[in-house]
Design a protein around this motif. Structure first.
Motif, PDB file in Angstrom:
ATOM      1  N   VAL A  14       0.843  -1.200   0.000  1.00  0.00           N
ATOM      2  CA  VAL A  14       0.000   0.000   0.000  1.00  0.00           C
ATOM      3  C   VAL A  14       0.881   1.254   0.000  1.00  0.00           C
ATOM      4  CG1 VAL A  14      -1.585   1.392   1.407  1.00  0.00           C
ATOM      5  CG2 VAL A  14      -2.047  -1.039   1.066  1.00  0.00           C
ATOM      6  N   LEU A  17       2.436   1.762  -3.473  1.00  0.00           N
ATOM      7  CA  LEU A  17       1.494   2.176  -4.519  1.00  0.00           C
ATOM      8  C   LEU A  17       0.952   3.586  -4.265  1.00  0.00           C
ATOM      9  CD1 LEU A  17      -0.465  -1.142  -5.261  1.00  0.00           C
ATOM     10  CD2 LEU A  17       1.318  -0.049  -6.636  1.00  0.00           C
ATOM     11  N   ARG A  18       0.883   3.978  -2.997  1.00  0.00           N
ATOM     12  CA  ARG A  18       0.454   5.351  -2.690  1.00  0.00           C
ATOM     13  C   ARG A  18       1.418   6.343  -3.315  1.00  0.00           C
ATOM     14  NH1 ARG A  18      -0.953   5.847   3.690  1.00  0.00           N
ATOM     15  NH2 ARG A  18      -1.078   8.067   3.282  1.00  0.00           N
ATOM     16  N   ALA A  24      -4.728   7.249  -6.720  1.00  0.00           N
ATOM     17  CA  ALA A  24      -5.331   6.292  -5.790  1.00  0.00           C
ATOM     18  C   ALA A  24      -4.893   6.544  -4.350  1.00  0.00           C
ATOM     19  CB  ALA A  24      -4.965   4.867  -6.206  1.00  0.00           C
ATOM     20  N   LEU A  28      -6.038   4.593  -0.955  1.00  0.00           N
ATOM     21  CA  LEU A  28      -5.061   3.708  -0.305  1.00  0.00           C
ATOM     22  C   LEU A  28      -4.774   4.142   1.135  1.00  0.00           C
ATOM     23  CD1 LEU A  28      -2.674   3.054  -3.330  1.00  0.00           C
ATOM     24  CD2 LEU A  28      -4.148   1.381  -2.188  1.00  0.00           C
ATOM     25  N   ALA A 272      -5.992  -0.807  -5.787  1.00  0.00           N
ATOM     26  CA  ALA A 272      -5.341   0.434  -6.220  1.00  0.00           C
ATOM     27  C   ALA A 272      -5.617   0.762  -7.686  1.00  0.00           C
ATOM     28  CB  ALA A 272      -3.836   0.330  -5.974  1.00  0.00           C
TER      29      ALA A 272
END
Ligand SMILES: [Zn+2]
Ligand SMILES: [Zn+2]
Length: 295
Positions: A14, A17-18, A24, A28, A272
């Motif tokens: 997480v 990907l944030r 997203a 997230l 995501a």
């Protein structure tokens, strides 16, 4: 609290990907707060004796009869979970949490319905809430418990979690599109190379996060297998997440291709890559099963 390695991996993914997908980031951030509430529930379920209460005596799927979870601890823990709704939640979820907290009977019925794989429409109508949004609370609460018990049902909780941050792995290659552990529909597919099978396709449970093998080309919604009815679509922004379309039942499911990106954690990457859901819905497709955040 020290979290189980599978849950740590989800939270690390997480965070990554944030940073990589600013679109997203808000979603997230909320998901990370949800994970932080789920970690202690998972740890508690691992230490419990609940598996003995819920494991199907006849050995037939679903192997976990979650409706048999002991009533008192589950209701107390669910009430705490609802009251702990994080500040990052939407206003809709926050007001639903308030409604639930003020109506313990409805809260109990909501949890029972999800555990028993029944519709929550009646409870949602009673609370004057949107059922799809309301479902977040029981699903997010049951998920870590079911994940822990599915792992234990496989004979132990340390060796059967694969390296990709998913839950238990069912070995039988059968054609059921319902989770063999909890009976829920799949939220995503996972593709990976295994020593025996290249490009093996597994389905990822929308509730307990277990995986089970499923034929590579078959639609989990209607069992369509004809190649011309089963196109898939890949975007530049998410090269390892493909949208698997079914031209027969007009549903789609996202497949996380671990051969393209070995760092992906399917449950997290599925959440995501929300822009792919927006694209698919724009094409007139319906997702086979919405994810935890209702996407
Ligand atoms: Zn399941
Ligand atoms: Zn189909």
């Amino acid at each position: 609290m020290q979290s189980h390695p599978v849950w740590s991996r989800r939270r690390q993914r997480v965070a990554r990907l944030r940073a990589e997908h600013p679109h997203a980031a808000a979603l997230l951030a909320f998901y990370d707060d949800v994970l932080s509430l789920q970690v202690p529930l998972h740890a508690r379920a691992l230490k419990s004796r609940w598996l003995g209460a819920v494991e199907a005596a006849d050995g037939r799927p679903p192997r976990l009869r979650l409706e048999l979870l002991p009533e008192r601890p589950r209701e107390r823990d669910f009430s705490r979970f609802v009251r702990a709704v994080p500040a990052s939640a939407s206003d809709v979820l926050k007001s639903m949490a308030d409604r639930l907290a003020s109506e313990p009977a409805a809260m109990s019925d909501l949890l029972s319905a999800v555990l028993g794989r029944e519709s929550i429409d009646a409870v949602a109508a009673r609370l004057d809430c949107d059922a799809a949004a309301l479902e977040f609370f029981p699903r997010a609460f049951v998920q870590p418990v079911a994940d822990a018990l599915a792992g234990q049902a496989d004979g132990g909780f340390s060796g059967n979690h694969d390296a990709s941050g998913n839950g238990a792995v069912a070995g039988d290659d059968d054609s059921r599109a319902a989770c063999p552990y909890c009976g829920s529909a799949p939220v995503a597919a996972v593709l990976r190379d295994e020593p025996e099978t290249k490009g093996r396709r597994m389905l990822l449970c929308s509730l307990c996060l277990a995986e089970w093998a499923f034929p590579r080309t078959r639609c989990p919604g209607c069992a369509e297998e004809r190649a011309e009815k089963r196109p898939h679509h890949v975007s530049e922004s998410w090269p390892h997440v493909r949208v698997e379309e079914c031209g027969s039942c007009r549903t789609y499911i996202k497949a996380i291709d671990l051969r393209e990106n070995g760092l992906a954690v399917p449950v997290v990457d599925e959440l995501a890559s929300v822009e792919l859901d927006l694209w698919a819905v724009g094409q007139g497709l319906t997702k086979l099963r919405a994810n935890l955040l209702g996407m």
